[in-house]
Design a protein around this motif. Sequence first.
Motif, short mmCIF file in Angstrom:
data_model
loop_
_atom_site.label_atom_id
_atom_site.label_comp_id
_atom_site.label_asym_id
_atom_site.label_seq_id
_atom_site.Cartn_x
_atom_site.Cartn_y
_atom_site.Cartn_z
N PRO A 247 0.80 -1.23 0.00
CA PRO A 247 0.00 0.00 0.00
C PRO A 247 0.83 1.27 0.00
N VAL A 248 1.97 1.26 0.66
CA VAL A 248 2.81 2.47 0.70
C VAL A 248 3.35 2.79 -0.69
N GLN A 249 3.80 1.75 -1.41
CA GLN A 249 4.27 1.96 -2.78
C GLN A 249 3.12 2.37 -3.68
N ALA A 250 1.95 1.76 -3.47
CA ALA A 250 0.78 2.11 -4.30
C ALA A 250 0.39 3.57 -4.10
N THR A 273 -6.90 -5.01 -6.31
CA THR A 273 -6.91 -5.60 -4.98
C THR A 273 -7.46 -4.65 -3.91
N LYS A 274 -7.88 -5.24 -2.80
CA LYS A 274 -8.33 -4.42 -1.67
C LYS A 274 -7.15 -3.62 -1.11
N ILE A 275 -5.93 -4.15 -1.23
CA ILE A 275 -4.75 -3.44 -0.74
C ILE A 275 -4.56 -2.14 -1.53
N SER A 276 -4.65 -2.21 -2.86
CA SER A 276 -4.51 -0.99 -3.65
C SER A 276 -5.72 -0.07 -3.48
#
Length: 322
Positions: A247-250, A273-276
Amino acid sequence: MSKVTYAELKSLVATRKPMLLNKVGFEERSIATIDLVHDIPWPKILTLASTDRSKKAEKNLSSLMQALHKRGNSFELVGELDQHEPLETQRVMAASLSSVLERWTGGELWIDFTALRREELLILVRVLLDRCTKEQLSRISGLYVSAKKMGDWLSGDVVDIRSVVGYPGEISPAQSTTLIALMGFEANRARAIIEAYEPSRVMLGMPAPSGSISQHLYDRNAKVLSRVSEDYGPLISSSFVFSANDPVQAISDLSSIVDGCGEDNVVLAPLHTKISTIAAGVVSHSKPKVQICYAAVEDYNEEAYSQAGEDVYLIPFSFLSS
């Protein structure tokens, strides 16, 4: 962020004793982190569910409540979300989180967001940012159960396109609109959003192989992006890559894309994804000009939506406030 096996998750829970908040849905993945097979020793489990939950979701919830009751686990349904009423979803999410925070006297809170719809997850992110202190966020982590396989189809017809509560953006009729789509496996949703917003240009993104969950899912993702690109030809101004599992990189990836849109209205469609999706929420919160949209669908492929993978992502939510 770390990727752990269920055995490692069990050990971490035994050591750190976090309280768990999750949502029980129709997928087996929704109960994987509290499945009795893994015997994970959660000290307290608070859960969400849908108001109009399907038979599969109701079976998962009822079976889990009965089993945990027999085992003596502390388990409670703290809120029911109406997927047809976004404002009501926001109200219940805020009330549920307030209820959780009142019971959270110390230690850590882990939130399993695997079964939250993207709209619900974005509302949760906004509520966390609005209601929690930086110190509280430093003790909250997210859980996401990986998928080793996705169904041949995931969702049915799109029935509504709407901006997500808490992410209205700053839309001016005098400016052109750039639509940024984080492409996943649902071409139907991407097409419906493009048709609804009629943007001046569309930017389609997908992860690079190194930022994808698996090579198989990457290959499938690339085919969907290619089909949508062919459908809309000159309207597609460019493509880009973003991280689907960090998530930090996204957040960094998406922030750069938004900054390049100049004075355009910016509409962000998180379809991966839910992460992004969490990253999309953080970017919009820090850049209020960005509107986030959601494509509601008629139904889901409940019989074969996904198969749970062997790993669970553990994501410290301290980055939300950074």
